[in-house]
Design a protein around this motif. Structure first.
Motif, PDB file in Angstrom:
ATOM      1  N   PHE A   1      24.970   7.619 -51.208  1.00  7.46           N
ATOM      2  CA  PHE A   1      25.093   8.923 -50.553  1.00  7.46           C
ATOM      3  C   PHE A   1      24.124   9.921 -51.176  1.00  7.46           C
ATOM      4  CE2 PHE A   1      26.794  13.156 -49.926  1.00  7.46           C
ATOM      5  CZ  PHE A   1      27.162  13.154 -48.583  1.00  7.46           C
TER       6      PHE A   1
ATOM      7  N   ASP B   1      20.455   9.498 -50.295  1.00 12.18           N
ATOM      8  CA  ASP B   1      20.145   9.839 -48.910  1.00 12.18           C
ATOM      9  C   ASP B   1      20.258  11.340 -48.633  1.00 12.18           C
ATOM     10  OD1 ASP B   1      19.672   7.194 -48.277  1.00 12.18           O
ATOM     11  OD2 ASP B   1      21.708   6.840 -47.556  1.00 12.18           O
ATOM     12  N   HIS B   2      21.086  12.053 -49.418  1.00 11.92           N
ATOM     13  CA  HIS B   2      21.371  13.453 -49.088  1.00 11.92           C
ATOM     14  C   HIS B   2      21.103  14.433 -50.230  1.00 11.92           C
ATOM     15  CE1 HIS B   2      23.196  12.117 -45.346  1.00 11.92           C
ATOM     16  NE2 HIS B   2      23.896  11.241 -46.027  1.00 11.92           N
TER      17      HIS B   2
ATOM     18  N   ASN C   1      30.065   7.263 -46.040  1.00 17.96           N
ATOM     19  CA  ASN C   1      30.409   8.641 -45.686  1.00 17.96           C
ATOM     20  C   ASN C   1      31.900   8.904 -45.532  1.00 17.96           C
ATOM     21  OD1 ASN C   1      27.690   9.586 -45.507  1.00 17.96           O
ATOM     22  ND2 ASN C   1      27.495   8.586 -43.528  1.00 17.96           N
TER      23      ASN C   1
END
Length: 225
Positions: A193, A196-197, A133
């Protein structure tokens, strides 16, 4: 094996910190709890005042180790890449086949992280989330060129150059080894990333791992070149 690993000191460029946090119990608490706090509230909301409150210490005591939260982030990212580099070297050095060695290296760089219980004050699983992140915030700054000259990113760059060397061992004529190596390292963070998003714009997820994707991409690129 565990005894051997517990004696390993992960080396971070010493210009990043004022006092080595590994040299004292307070320094280790600063590192341990900064990881937990950044994971909880994000780097943008993280302050030394909040960290001091979390560890029950004065804010000024943290400044004896790091001059700013940016330097602390540089420390955490450098530590992470040094830890990954150590695993890569340890896992691949006895593999005689160049392709097998590269595949193992890609696995180390791109896999989902599991906690290393030999390093008690650092939760590598949580640190990995921070790297995914926040890693880009360590170098997307106006000071990046100066910090690069000071050697702050030497571990990160050394890891990429190790991958480059492994790629060229398979195909010495491949012209894009550095670009491919840096794409593996940075791309792995991006794919983790996305899965997950923003799962709708990546094939990586429960069925396909970033490791599978980058292994296929890399081997196909260099063997068909």
């Amino acid at each position: 094996m565990i005894d051997l690993l517990s004696n390993i000191k992960i080396a971070v460029p010493n210009k990043i910190y004022i006092k080595d946090p590994e040299s004292s119990a307070l320094g280790k608490r600063i590192v341990e709890n900064s990881i937990l706090l950044i994971d909880e509230i994000g780097f943008d909301n993280f302050t030394f005042k909040k960290l001091g409150a979390k560890i029950g210490s004065n804010e000024s005591s943290i400044y004896r180790y790091f001059e700013s939260k940016h330097k602390l982030l540089l420390y955490l990212t450098s530590w992470y890449w040094a830890w990954i580099e150590y695993q890569l070297v340890f896992a691949s050095h006895n593999l005689p086949d160049p392709e097998e060695k590269l595949v193992k290296a890609i696995e180390i760089v791109t896999r989902t992280i599991k906690e290393d219980t030999t390093i008690s004050h650092i939760n590598e699983v949580v640190l990995n989330r921070i790297i995914i992140n926040e890693n880009s915030k360590s170098f997307l700054t106006k000071e990046v060129d100066t910090e690069n000259k000071e050697g702050y990113f030497e571990v990160y760059k050394r890891l990429i150059k190790r991958l480059k060397t492994m790629i060229l061992e398979i195909n010495p004529k491949y012209q894009f080894a550095l670009s491919l190596a840096s794409t593996i390292v940075e791309g792995a963070l991006h794919q983790h990333f996305l899965k997950d998003h923003f799962s709708s714009i990546t094939d990586c997820g429960k069925q396909v791992s970033p490791t599978e994707f980058f292994t296929q991409l890399t081997i196909n690129s260099i063997t068909k070149y």
